[in-house]
Write a protein that holds these residues in place. Structure first.
Motif, mmCIF file in Angstrom:
data_model
loop_
_atom_site.group_PDB
_atom_site.id
_atom_site.type_symbol
_atom_site.label_atom_id
_atom_site.label_comp_id
_atom_site.label_asym_id
_atom_site.label_seq_id
_atom_site.Cartn_x
_atom_site.Cartn_y
_atom_site.Cartn_z
ATOM 1 N N TYR A 8 0.612 -1.450 -0.139
ATOM 2 C CA TYR A 8 -0.483 0.174 -0.043
ATOM 3 C C TYR A 8 0.878 1.323 0.310
ATOM 4 O O TYR A 8 1.887 1.668 0.400
ATOM 5 C CB TYR A 8 -1.211 -0.154 1.573
ATOM 6 N N ILE B 39 -0.202 9.928 -0.684
ATOM 7 C CA ILE B 39 -1.344 10.019 -0.494
ATOM 8 C C ILE B 39 -2.217 11.526 -0.963
ATOM 9 O O ILE B 39 -2.421 12.049 -1.426
ATOM 10 C CB ILE B 39 -2.786 9.305 -0.121
ATOM 11 N N VAL C 15 0.565 7.143 -10.581
ATOM 12 C CA VAL C 15 0.237 5.845 -9.953
ATOM 13 C C VAL C 15 0.427 4.522 -10.420
ATOM 14 O O VAL C 15 0.103 4.085 -11.410
ATOM 15 C CB VAL C 15 -1.031 5.901 -9.837
ATOM 16 N N VAL D 157 2.900 7.895 -5.931
ATOM 17 C CA VAL D 157 2.199 7.650 -5.028
ATOM 18 C C VAL D 157 1.935 5.561 -5.367
ATOM 19 O O VAL D 157 1.869 5.057 -6.396
ATOM 20 C CB VAL D 157 0.987 7.232 -5.437
ATOM 21 N N SER E 54 -4.533 2.516 -3.450
ATOM 22 C CA SER E 54 -4.836 4.069 -4.046
ATOM 23 C C SER E 54 -5.374 4.962 -4.695
ATOM 24 O O SER E 54 -5.230 6.571 -4.199
ATOM 25 C CB SER E 54 -2.864 4.202 -5.024
ATOM 26 N N GLU F 161 -8.207 5.711 -1.066
ATOM 27 C CA GLU F 161 -7.502 6.738 -0.614
ATOM 28 C C GLU F 161 -6.689 8.420 -1.269
ATOM 29 O O GLU F 161 -7.584 9.345 -0.323
ATOM 30 C CB GLU F 161 -5.838 6.455 -0.440
ATOM 31 N N ILE F 162 -6.606 8.457 -2.303
ATOM 32 C CA ILE F 162 -6.806 9.916 -2.878
ATOM 33 C C ILE F 162 -8.434 10.786 -2.693
ATOM 34 O O ILE F 162 -8.382 12.037 -2.423
ATOM 35 C CB ILE F 162 -5.853 9.630 -4.084
#
Length: 547
Positions: free
Chosen positions: A180, A186, A292, A309, A316, A319-320
């Motif tokens: 992660y 993030i 990403v 990221v 990812s 979370e963003i």
């Protein structure tokens, strides 16, 4: 138990269901072991076809496809498909027979140093030099092949080692835990996205490999950011989505390139640089980039992210999305760009000229194919048109090799696609040049019961090379690209297949529907008007990107 039998047990342990390949003198013990295995061996007509089948099998399943050859010329034939899988990011394990270790120190019939030969086109390769190391070599091979970024692995088995007695068992398969991204990356990405006034998402095949389609679609929708995909990223966001800008990556400029000209932030998601060089869309290296991906970014002077990221792509993006604060809609320019792209696509819907324009041919193909059906493109001028005009509802429904980009992949690839998805319609879209490179595998298709359609874009030449020659040296200035073809309908019928010839634009849809309903492989010979290549070049050269 001999080493070959232990090898097959290790393959079974890895979940291998199919091995594609040819029998040879130096792999006899492996073939004998496969006779009593749950694994189905599919005899192909050329080792290149076997490797392409394993390549596409791996791309569609995420599990390494396996191909087998003998030594020498069999192994060299295998190499093109192995290299294709490696550069396209498809998991593959290639197994080659080899002379005995007692013959390697002298000049020996058909002997080549296969470990040295395959090393540049694989992630890892090894010769089994002792029977007892077989489980470790196989487990490491599959783990390396399937670990992001996936690719090809090669295992070389000398014939005397294959015959030696051995005790042992396959190794337990360790489960790979997800990784992660850091909270700092993030937060930094979310802040940059929130501040951008005209961001664009560039999504590649890595997002498909990571099964991140749903997360990407939600991310783009909620943040109102338009999305362009690479050739190999098709379907990661449905082409009907209002934010989809479709494919980017043609050698010529296109509407979608204007989106990059006017952006102040590129969010690259699962983007592999090999698919579409950043020098094409960021030549001066001035566009800020957020990377990403599952791995850190590759080094390129035009691709130096301000933020990386790195971790599970879906996590990812989710979370963003939780911390990004971007309320803005896409700019009017982005919406106009979207409308222009769609209008250009639809203008060929009713074109009835003949030979058929490639845009119309592909438009009609899209009308016949269902949302989950699969088109596999060979390499040539038609690949460019398929990339631009064949649009997808979901991932892995239009497969294009755009890393190694090897001609001849379509027919073997269609066999693998039909094996993986027997209930879906499958079309191998190929030029007449690519068709003649692996058309022998249509016999394999008939024998193993994989009924699909081969659609030939027939122009009597290597159309992509002629296009490039004329772009560089002037209209009408081409050389060494034209050839004659057999009667493709009779060719198909001679093999026990169904053959069709398109004689008018209105013929295509009825023929496609009939061909797709057959229970044997079919071949459609369709003349194509590649004068559209030059017209597109002129049109793209006149394209003006105004805000």
């Amino acid at each position: 138990m001999n080493t070959a039998e232990l090898l097959v047990k290790c393959l079974e342990n890895e979940g291998v269901q199919y091995v594609f390949g040819l029998p040879g003198e130096e792999n006899l013990h492996v073939l004998e072991a496969l006779k009593n295995s749950s694994i189905k061996f599919i005899t192909t007509r050329h080792e290149q076809g076997a490797a392409f089948m394993a390549d596409v099998y791996g791309r569609l399943t995420g599990k390494a496809g396996v191909c087998l050859s003998t030594l020498g010329p069999g192994a060299t034939n295998l190499m093109t498909g192995v290299a294709d899988a490696n550069l396209d990011g498809a998991p593959l394990v290639a197994i080659t027979g080899q002379v005995g270790t007692d013959r390697m120190h002298i000049e020996s019939h058909q002997y080549l140093d296969l470990v040295a030969m395959f090393a540049p086109v694989t992630k890892w390769n090894k010769q089994i030099v002792r029977p007892s190391i077989t489980p470790e070599v196989v487990r490491k091979g599959f783990k390396r092949a399937e670990t992001e970024k996936p690719g090809a692995v090669h295992i070389d088995l000398p014939e005397n080692i294959a015959a030696m007695p051995v005790e042992g068992k396959p190794l337990r398969i360790d489960k790979m835990e997800k990784t992660y991204a850091s909270f700092a990356s993030i937060r930094a990405a979310a802040a940059a996205i929130s501040q951008a006034s005209n961001p664009i998402i560039l999504v590649g095949n890595g997002a498909i490999r990571a099964h991140a389609s749903d997360a990407l679609t939600q991310f783009a929708t909620q943040l109102n950011i338009p999305v362009a995909n690479t050739f190999m990223g098709k379907g990661v966001i449905p082409y009907t989505h209002p934010l989809a800008l479709w494919a980017v990556g043609l050698q010529q400029r296109d509407f979608v390139n204007c989106g990059f000209d006017n952006t102040d932030l590129v969010i690259a998601v699962g983007y592999d640089l090999i698919e579409f060089s950043p020098k094409k869309w960021n030549p001066d290296g001035k566009i800020p980039i957020i990377h990403v991906g599952a791995n850190h970014s590759e080094i390129d002077s035009s691709y130096i992210p301000i933020i990386e990221v790195v971790g599970d792509i879906s996590d990812s993006l989710n979370e963003i999305l939780k911390v990004a604060d971007r309320q803005g809609k896409p700019t009017p320019y982005a919406l106009t760009l979207r409308d222009n792209i769609r209008a250009d696509y639809k203008q060929y819907a009713d074109d009835d000229s003949f030979p058929i324009k490639p845009q119309k041919l592909i438009y009609d193909l899209r009308q016949v194919m269902g949302p989950d059906d699969i088109v596999i493109s060979d390499v040539g001028a038609h690949k460019m048109w398929i990339a631009r005009h064949y649009h997808c509802h979901s991932p892995n429904t239009c497969l294009i090799s755009n890393g190694f980009a090897a001609m001849g992949i379509a027919i073997p690839g269609a066999i693998a696609a039909k094996i993986v998805h027997p209930d879906r319609k499958v079309v191998a879209a190929t030029g007449d040049g690519g068709f003649m490179m692996n058309c022998q595998e249509l016999e394999t298709a008939l024998r193993v019961g994989t009924a699909f359609v081969t659609l030939i874009f027939n122009d009597g030449g290597y159309g992509l090379i002629e296009w490039k020659q004329e772009n560089q040296f002037g209209q009408g200035n081409s050389s060494f690209v034209h050839f004659n073809n057999p009667d493709f309908v009779k060719f198909a019928e001679s093999m026990g297949l169904k053959g069709y010839r398109v004689n008018a634009a209105t013929d295509l849809i009825p023929i496609l529907k009939e061909a797709l309903a057959q229970d044997v492989p079919t071949v459609i010979d369709c003349p194509v008007d590649y004068r559209e290549n030059a017209r597109f070049t002129q049109k793209s050269g006149e394209l003006s990107c105004t805000t």
